[in-house]
Scaffold this motif. Structure first.
Motif, PDB file in Angstrom:
ATOM      1  N   HIS A  47       0.817  -1.213   0.000  1.00 33.14           N
ATOM      2  CA  HIS A  47       0.000   0.000   0.000  1.00 33.14           C
ATOM      3  C   HIS A  47       0.854   1.268   0.000  1.00 33.14           C
ATOM      4  CE1 HIS A  47       1.118  -0.857   4.124  1.00 33.14           C
ATOM      5  NE2 HIS A  47       0.809   0.369   4.472  1.00 33.14           N
ATOM      6  N   ILE A  48       2.146   1.125   0.166  1.00 32.94           N
ATOM      7  CA  ILE A  48       3.029   2.293   0.246  1.00 32.94           C
ATOM      8  C   ILE A  48       3.409   2.742  -1.168  1.00 32.94           C
ATOM      9  CG2 ILE A  48       5.218   3.164   1.145  1.00 32.94           C
ATOM     10  CD1 ILE A  48       3.607   2.267   3.454  1.00 32.94           C
ATOM     11  N   ARG A  49       3.097   3.974  -1.521  1.00 31.19           N
ATOM     12  CA  ARG A  49       3.385   4.437  -2.879  1.00 31.19           C
ATOM     13  C   ARG A  49       4.389   5.584  -2.890  1.00 31.19           C
ATOM     14  NH1 ARG A  49      -1.905   2.609  -3.277  1.00 31.19           N
ATOM     15  NH2 ARG A  49      -1.477   0.458  -3.811  1.00 31.19           N
ATOM     16  N   GLY A  50       4.897   5.927  -1.732  1.00 29.02           N
ATOM     17  CA  GLY A  50       5.845   7.040  -1.638  1.00 29.02           C
ATOM     18  C   GLY A  50       5.927   7.472  -0.187  1.00 29.02           C
ATOM     19  N   LEU A  51       6.536   8.624   0.054  1.00 32.35           N
ATOM     20  CA  LEU A  51       6.648   9.083   1.435  1.00 32.35           C
ATOM     21  C   LEU A  51       5.487   9.987   1.834  1.00 32.35           C
ATOM     22  CD1 LEU A  51      10.465   9.841   1.703  1.00 32.35           C
ATOM     23  CD2 LEU A  51       9.226   8.058   2.915  1.00 32.35           C
ATOM     24  N   GLY A  52       4.688  10.407   0.862  1.00 33.14           N
ATOM     25  CA  GLY A  52       3.537  11.255   1.165  1.00 33.14           C
ATOM     26  C   GLY A  52       3.917  12.655   1.612  1.00 33.14           C
ATOM     27  N   LEU A  53       4.882  13.271   0.915  1.00 31.79           N
ATOM     28  CA  LEU A  53       5.317  14.619   1.291  1.00 31.79           C
ATOM     29  C   LEU A  53       4.817  15.617   0.251  1.00 31.79           C
ATOM     30  CD1 LEU A  53       9.065  13.760   1.964  1.00 31.79           C
ATOM     31  CD2 LEU A  53       7.200  13.718   3.598  1.00 31.79           C
ATOM     32  N   ASP A  54       4.660  16.874   0.678  1.00 33.17           N
ATOM     33  CA  ASP A  54       4.328  17.894  -0.323  1.00 33.17           C
ATOM     34  C   ASP A  54       5.625  18.505  -0.861  1.00 33.17           C
ATOM     35  OD1 ASP A  54       5.222  19.667   1.545  1.00 33.17           O
ATOM     36  OD2 ASP A  54       3.248  20.344   2.175  1.00 33.17           O
ATOM     37  N   GLU A  55       5.503  19.542  -1.711  1.00 28.04           N
ATOM     38  CA  GLU A  55       6.692  20.068  -2.398  1.00 28.04           C
ATOM     39  C   GLU A  55       7.743  20.585  -1.424  1.00 28.04           C
ATOM     40  OE1 GLU A  55       3.535  21.537  -3.372  1.00 28.04           O
ATOM     41  OE2 GLU A  55       3.323  19.725  -4.598  1.00 28.04           O
ATOM     42  N   SER A  56       7.269  21.131  -0.281  1.00 26.76           N
ATOM     43  CA  SER A  56       8.248  21.664   0.657  1.00 26.76           C
ATOM     44  C   SER A  56       8.683  20.602   1.664  1.00 26.76           C
ATOM     45  CB  SER A  56       7.663  22.883   1.372  1.00 26.76           C
ATOM     46  OG  SER A  56       6.446  22.528   1.979  1.00 26.76           O
ATOM     47  N   LEU A  57       8.499  19.328   1.277  1.00 26.78           N
ATOM     48  CA  LEU A  57       8.937  18.195   2.097  1.00 26.78           C
ATOM     49  C   LEU A  57       8.187  18.049   3.415  1.00 26.78           C
ATOM     50  CD1 LEU A  57      12.838  18.109   1.694  1.00 26.78           C
ATOM     51  CD2 LEU A  57      11.112  16.918   0.367  1.00 26.78           C
ATOM     52  N   GLU A  58       7.051  18.746   3.554  1.00 28.73           N
ATOM     53  CA  GLU A  58       6.237  18.555   4.757  1.00 28.73           C
ATOM     54  C   GLU A  58       5.381  17.307   4.569  1.00 28.73           C
ATOM     55  OE1 GLU A  58       5.992  19.847   7.790  1.00 28.73           O
ATOM     56  OE2 GLU A  58       7.717  21.076   7.218  1.00 28.73           O
TER      57      GLU A  58
ATOM     58  N   ALA B  83       8.662   0.158   6.078  1.00 35.80           N
ATOM     59  CA  ALA B  83       7.687   0.868   5.237  1.00 35.80           C
ATOM     60  C   ALA B  83       8.269   2.177   4.710  1.00 35.80           C
ATOM     61  CB  ALA B  83       6.420   1.133   6.037  1.00 35.80           C
ATOM     62  N   ILE B  84       8.970   2.919   5.554  1.00 34.00           N
ATOM     63  CA  ILE B  84       9.550   4.191   5.109  1.00 34.00           C
ATOM     64  C   ILE B  84      10.625   3.943   4.047  1.00 34.00           C
ATOM     65  CG2 ILE B  84      10.990   6.153   5.851  1.00 34.00           C
ATOM     66  CD1 ILE B  84       9.296   6.212   8.415  1.00 34.00           C
ATOM     67  N   ALA B  85      11.424   2.896   4.252  1.00 27.85           N
ATOM     68  CA  ALA B  85      12.433   2.570   3.239  1.00 27.85           C
ATOM     69  C   ALA B  85      11.760   2.246   1.901  1.00 27.85           C
ATOM     70  CB  ALA B  85      13.292   1.407   3.699  1.00 27.85           C
ATOM     71  N   MET B  86      10.650   1.511   1.954  1.00 26.14           N
ATOM     72  CA  MET B  86       9.931   1.203   0.723  1.00 26.14           C
ATOM     73  C   MET B  86       9.384   2.484   0.097  1.00 26.14           C
ATOM     74  SD  MET B  86      10.660  -1.685   0.906  1.00 26.14           S
ATOM     75  CE  MET B  86      10.354  -2.633  -0.379  1.00 26.14           C
ATOM     76  N   GLY B  87       8.948   3.410   0.943  1.00 21.26           N
ATOM     77  CA  GLY B  87       8.459   4.697   0.458  1.00 21.26           C
ATOM     78  C   GLY B  87       9.557   5.452  -0.279  1.00 21.26           C
ATOM     79  N   ILE B  88      10.762   5.414   0.273  1.00 17.79           N
ATOM     80  CA  ILE B  88      11.893   6.066  -0.401  1.00 17.79           C
ATOM     81  C   ILE B  88      12.114   5.416  -1.759  1.00 17.79           C
ATOM     82  CG2 ILE B  88      14.388   6.439  -0.324  1.00 17.79           C
ATOM     83  CD1 ILE B  88      14.185   6.760   2.671  1.00 17.79           C
ATOM     84  N   ALA B  89      12.090   4.083  -1.776  1.00 15.83           N
ATOM     85  CA  ALA B  89      12.319   3.350  -3.029  1.00 15.83           C
ATOM     86  C   ALA B  89      11.303   3.768  -4.085  1.00 15.83           C
ATOM     87  CB  ALA B  89      12.244   1.853  -2.782  1.00 15.83           C
ATOM     88  N   GLN B  90      10.036   3.883  -3.670  1.00 21.31           N
ATOM     89  CA  GLN B  90       8.989   4.254  -4.621  1.00 21.31           C
ATOM     90  C   GLN B  90       9.212   5.663  -5.153  1.00 21.31           C
ATOM     91  OE1 GLN B  90       6.091   2.581  -5.505  1.00 21.31           O
ATOM     92  NE2 GLN B  90       6.664   0.715  -4.429  1.00 21.31           N
ATOM     93  N   ALA B  91       9.634   6.557  -4.241  1.00 24.94           N
ATOM     94  CA  ALA B  91       9.772   7.956  -4.634  1.00 24.94           C
ATOM     95  C   ALA B  91      10.991   8.187  -5.514  1.00 24.94           C
ATOM     96  CB  ALA B  91       9.840   8.831  -3.386  1.00 24.94           C
ATOM     97  N   LEU B  92      11.940   7.269  -5.477  1.00 21.22           N
ATOM     98  CA  LEU B  92      13.156   7.454  -6.261  1.00 21.22           C
ATOM     99  C   LEU B  92      12.912   7.332  -7.754  1.00 21.22           C
ATOM    100  CD1 LEU B  92      15.923   5.536  -4.318  1.00 21.22           C
ATOM    101  CD2 LEU B  92      15.775   7.968  -4.725  1.00 21.22           C
TER     102      LEU B  92
END
Ligand SMILES: Nc1ncnc2c1ncn2[C@@H]1O[C@H](COP(=O)(O)OP(=O)(O)OP(=O)(O)O)[C@@H](O)[C@H]1O
Ligand SMILES: [Mg+2]
Length: 473
Positions: free
Chosen positions: A29-40, A87-96
């Motif tokens: 279910h993880i597709r990224g880190l879920g951050l906005d443009e300013s990394l919030e 999960a966060i590591a997977m989020g990083i992988a997705q966002a890369l």
């Protein structure tokens, strides 16, 4: 001994993508880190819920990786079990994205491979470094007007002529037997639009020309129609592809060959091969033909590495071709494998000193509920609000993982009574069917005499993890 001559280093395996089957995994279910443009971090986004501080920190790291300037940084994610480190590591992988390599390794894996631990780690490091290669290819692109093949009387050598046109010109090319074979293999006919790579002689069919749309006999159901190209027949085109250093190693190691990439059976790679490839890649970089893309190596359960691996990491991180290494551990102060010393997370102090540490903390009730809701969607399970509340309560009192595991199981129970929506009672039933860790421990305390190999004195405090550690020595 040189395994590959300078200048003949290959970077493209001929078979490209092996399709992987997608199943609903623990982190699907993880597709990224879920951050906005300013990394919030957004409260709920891209499958990610809460854990705001760690996600924000991961976002900063992500930015650093994307910029690609910094090599050899190491990050440790530390926190209790089930707090979203993997999960966060997977989020990083997705966002890369696809272009930056991400390699995942469970620390215990390196003990089970048929190679030395340091070789396994070296391979993992090199898998995580991409080389982006720019090549200018000369191609001929046009619509086939006519193919004429002359067979010699003995049938041995084949030659021929190929007439190609664009909207502006037409040219006849002489064909050698290799090209004749290539045309046959691709089943090229008059009316096809093709490209021909001048260096490799590779022919690819782009489709059929619109002007031939009415030749019904020459096409199948999936025929693609394209415009006849314009302008010159000969064109220069820039092609960019990214391969990892490890892939280049394997392709160019004569004892392995690129097929080993697909079986995973790469064995040990000679250091001479690696040195030659390093030299070549540096050369390419100086000539502007290639760029190094430092990726990410994620080592999960890093406390399972031993002292030799840790000292390898210390050194490897200082190489200019090092990826960003992210590690995760749920251990507190524990023994460093291969020594009798204890250290935080089982990591030697000298390595700890080089790490940036991101910590994760247990979830509150609200986050647990949201994660459960997301997982229900992911696992395609519909659930009443009441059932979800029960599951959330279970999640708070036992663990998030256990609660997640009850989703599909309670759905199966609901299905058995021919319902399509999970109700609170279904959840309660599976709660009784499957023990969580605490109840399991209590159960074992109560009935331990009946089990084999019982080593725990009745009054000793049982801390699962620590016991496994001490049993090992
Ligand atoms: N913030 C989050 N948002 C959405 N799902 C999450 C989040 N955190 C964890 N999960 C999910 O909860 C489950 C457990 O988390 P995860 O496996 O990442 O824990 P962990 O910290 O790696 O634990 P361990 O130390 O035991 O390896 C996984 O299915 C994961 O995808
Ligand atoms: Mg984990």
């Amino acid at each position: 001994m040189g395994e590959c001559q300078a200048g003949t280093i290959t970077t493209t395996p001929e078979i490209k993508d092996v399709t992987k089957m997608e199943r609903i995994g623990a982190h699907s279910h993880i597709r990224g880190l879920g951050l906005d443009e300013s990394l919030e971090p957004r409260q709920v986004s891209q499958g990610m819920v809460g854990q705001v501080k760690a996600r924000k920190a991961a976002g900063v790291i992500l930015q650093m990786i994307k910029e690609g300037k910094i090599a050899g940084r190491a990050i440790l994610m530390a926190g209790p079990p089930g707090t979203g480190k993997t999960a966060i590591a997977m989020g990083i992988a997705q966002a890369l994205g696809k272009d930056i390599p991400f390699t995942m390794l469970a620390a215990s894996e390196i003990f089970s491979l048929e190679m030395s631990k340091t070789e396994a780690l070296t391979q993992a490091f090199r898998r995580s470094i991409g080389v982006r290669i720019k090549e200018e290819a000369e191609i001929i692109e046009g619509e086939v007007v006519e193919i004429q093949i002359d067979r010699s009387i003995t049938g041995g050598t084949k030659t021929g002529k190929l007439t190609l046109k664009t909207t502006d010109m037409e040219t006849i090319y002489e064909l050698g037997h290799k090209m004749v074979d290539a045309l046959n293999k691709e089943k090229v006919l008059a009316g096809d639009v093709i490209t021909l790579d001048k260096a490799s002689g590779k022919i690819s069919k782009l489709g059929r020309s619109f002007t031939r749309a009415r030749d019904y006999d020459a096409m199948g159901a999936d025929t693609k129609f394209v415009q006849c190209p314009e302008g010159e027949l000969q064109k220069r085109r820039e092609v960019v592809h990214t391969v990892s250093l490890h892939e280049i190693d394997v392709i160019n190691s004569r004892t392995q060959g690129f097929l080993a990439l697909f079986s995973g059976d790469t064995g040990e790679i000679k250091s001479e091969v690696r040195e030659q490839i390093n030299t070549k890649v540096t050369e390419w970089r100086e000539e502007g033909k290639a760029e190094i893309v430092p990726g990410v190596l994620f080592i999960d359960e890093v406390h399972m590495l031993d002292i030799e691996c840790f000292s390898f990491l210390n050194r490897a991180l200082e190489d200019e071709r090092a990826p960003v290494v992210i590690m995760a551990s749920n251990r507190g102060i524990t023994r460093i494998r291969g020594t009798k010393y204890k250290s935080p997370h089982g990591i030697p102090i000298d390595l700890l000193d080089r790490l940036l540490i991101i910590s994760t903390s247990p979830y509150d009730e609200e986050s647990i509920k949201k994660i459960i809701t997301i997982r229900c969607e992911e696992e395609d399970v519909s659930m009443t609000d009441e059932a979800r509340d029960v599951l959330t309560k279970i999640g708070v009192e036992t663990s998030l993982r256990y609660a997640i595991h009850l989703i599909t199981t309670s759905y199966l129970v609901a299905k058995k009574r021919k319902a399509t929506t999970v109700e609170a009672n279904d959840v309660k039933r599976v709660y009784k069917l499957f023990l969580d860790e605490k109840r399991s421990v209590n159960y074992l305390r109560e009935y331990q005499e009946q089990y084999m190999f019982n080593e725990i004195p009745a009054d000793e405090e049982m801390e699962g993890v620590e016991n496994i550690e001490s049993m090992e020595s």
